[in-house]
Design an enzyme around this catalytic site. Structure first.
Site, mmCIF file in Angstrom:
data_model
loop_
_atom_site.group_PDB
_atom_site.id
_atom_site.type_symbol
_atom_site.label_atom_id
_atom_site.label_comp_id
_atom_site.label_asym_id
_atom_site.label_seq_id
_atom_site.Cartn_x
_atom_site.Cartn_y
_atom_site.Cartn_z
ATOM 1 N N GLY A 187 0.826 -1.207 0.000
ATOM 2 C CA GLY A 187 0.000 0.000 0.000
ATOM 3 C C GLY A 187 0.850 1.242 0.000
ATOM 4 O O GLY A 187 2.054 1.179 -0.226
ATOM 5 N N ASN A 188 0.230 2.379 0.222
ATOM 6 C CA ASN A 188 0.979 3.628 0.303
ATOM 7 C C ASN A 188 0.366 4.524 1.367
ATOM 8 O O ASN A 188 -0.665 4.191 1.943
ATOM 9 C CB ASN A 188 1.048 4.304 -1.058
ATOM 10 C CG ASN A 188 -0.328 4.628 -1.586
ATOM 11 O OD1 ASN A 188 -1.047 5.445 -1.030
ATOM 12 N ND2 ASN A 188 -0.720 3.936 -2.662
#
Ligand code: CTP
Length: 372
Positions: A176-177
């Site tokens: 993810g980020n």
């Protein structure tokens, strides 16, 4: 500045102690400072929250029998009313006419929320969400009451993506980020405030749904692509503020990946995700649609931005610098908006709402050219 009724609910000592300021209803205190005139004249913004039916009536008729109503008559700045009352009182023609009068004179009267009221009843008249009131105040301070009230996106459908995608590795892990979604939500909220019908495709955010916006939650880049292409079919503009993962694990393991004693982990192989912004720009679901991208860069910000604008083929690219403490998760942002026609619009450091409004300021004339 309390009213006499406010002091029934919460005592003067509490207001004073928590605000660090004197709290009075009186025009007869510190008379040498002429407070009933001075405070209104000096204000940048007056917010009446909660605004009762009685207060709205007084304001509409220009009554001035305490410090607050005097201040409303002397204020030359924008005034926001955040009504809170029972549904019957809100819907009463007397209140509705007072609201219409105040709005006609340039005051901003927020629509009350719908929900639980004081007592057992439920309906329209609930105090608007304080976060929404706060955001509106920031918007009005940045643009003035007139600018904050423009409806230049009325009749338009806009699609905004926000947040970040998560690419699952197994049922409990993902790539993810750090995107919080705040910039995309600010874009959705400001577009709705300017009259647009808004579809917000939101990836993994924890933000409350903005009022009046159709929110479509998604998880992965491929889900985002599907949702955006569907919503974009009749959209006048698409703004891709989401941080989309460029890669995803090549293999999704259906059971949790376990560590095995004495064995190194398997390397994770990645494959490319579709580039949704490039795809939309090259093959617009609706002719003349305006497409806006975002670029978060750490080095050579402007040069990389220009290359990316050309490579993606969008109309506008909002380029911002990211780093340890910049942009992600913060309520503030700073950017340069590059346009395909070569123009550059710098947006100084400030609320994400202000950047959002500048994006719509640049989108609107491009809509008018292509979609009269
Ligand atoms: N974007 C997209 N689909 C992807 C990746 C990004 O639509 N698979 C969109 C983002 O929503 C954003 C813009 O493209 O509006 C810029 O994304 P970015 O990741 O910075 O661009 P890249 O082409 O991946 O460039 P690089 O990784 O080289 O910085």
């Amino acid at each position: 500045m309390p009213t006499a009724s406010a002091l029934h609910f919460v005592g003067e000592a509490t207001w004073s102690a928590l605000s660090g300021n004197p709290a009075t209803t009186e025009v007869w205190e510190s008379v040498h400072e002429v407070p009933h005139v001075r405070i209104g004249q000096a204000a940048d913004l007056v917010v009446v929250a909660p605004a009762t039916a009685d207060l709205l009536a007084k304001a509409a008729h220009g009554l001035a029998d305490d410090l607050l109503t005097n201040t409303l008559l002397t204020a030359r700045c924008p005034v926001i009313f955040a009504p809170a009352m029972h549904t019957e009182m809100w819907e009463n023609p007397a209140t509705q006419e007072n609201v219409a009068t105040l709005r006609r004179r340039g005051a901003i009267v927020i629509e009350p929320a719908v929900g639980r009221l004081t007592g057992v009843d439920t309906g329209k008249g609930r105090f608007p969400d304080p976060v929404e009131i706060f955001e509106l105040c920031r918007r009005v301070l940045a643009r003035g009451a007139q600018g904050a009230g423009t409806q230049d996106l009325a009749g338009r459908h806009v699609v905004v993506t926000a947040g970040g995608t998560r690419e699952p590795l197994d049922p409990v892990r993902y790539l993810g980020n750090r995107s919080s979604g705040k910039q995309g939500y600010a874009l959705a909220r400001t577009a709705a405030a300017r009259g647009a019908r808004v579809t917000l495709v939101a990836g993994n955010t924890e933000l409350p749904d903005p009022a009046g916006v159709d929110v479509i939650p998604i998880g992965t880049a491929r889900q985002l692509r599907e949702a955006v292409l569907k919503a974009a079919a009749d959209a006048d503009a698409v703004v891709m503020a989401a941080a989309v993962a460029d890669f995803r694990p090549a293999v999704y393991t259906t059971g949790k990946i376990k560590k095995i004693d004495g064995q190194e982990p398997e390397p994770v192989t990645l494959v490319r995700n579709p580039d949704i912004l490039a795809e939309l720009s090259a093959d617009r679901p609706r002719p003349g649609q305006v497409v806006v991208g975002f670029a978060a860069e750490t080095d050579d910000v402007l040069a990389n931005g220009r290359t990316k604008l050309a490579r993606k083929g969008c109309d506008l690219l909002v380029v911002n610098e990211v780093g340890e403490h910049k942009a992600f998760g913060s309520a503030e942002n700073e950017a340069v908006i590059l346009a395909a026609d070569g123009t550059e619009t710098p947006v100084p450091y400030g609320p994400k709402e202000a950047l959002a409004d500048t994006v719509w300021d640049l989108v609107t004339p491009r809509l008018a050219e292509t979609h009269p």
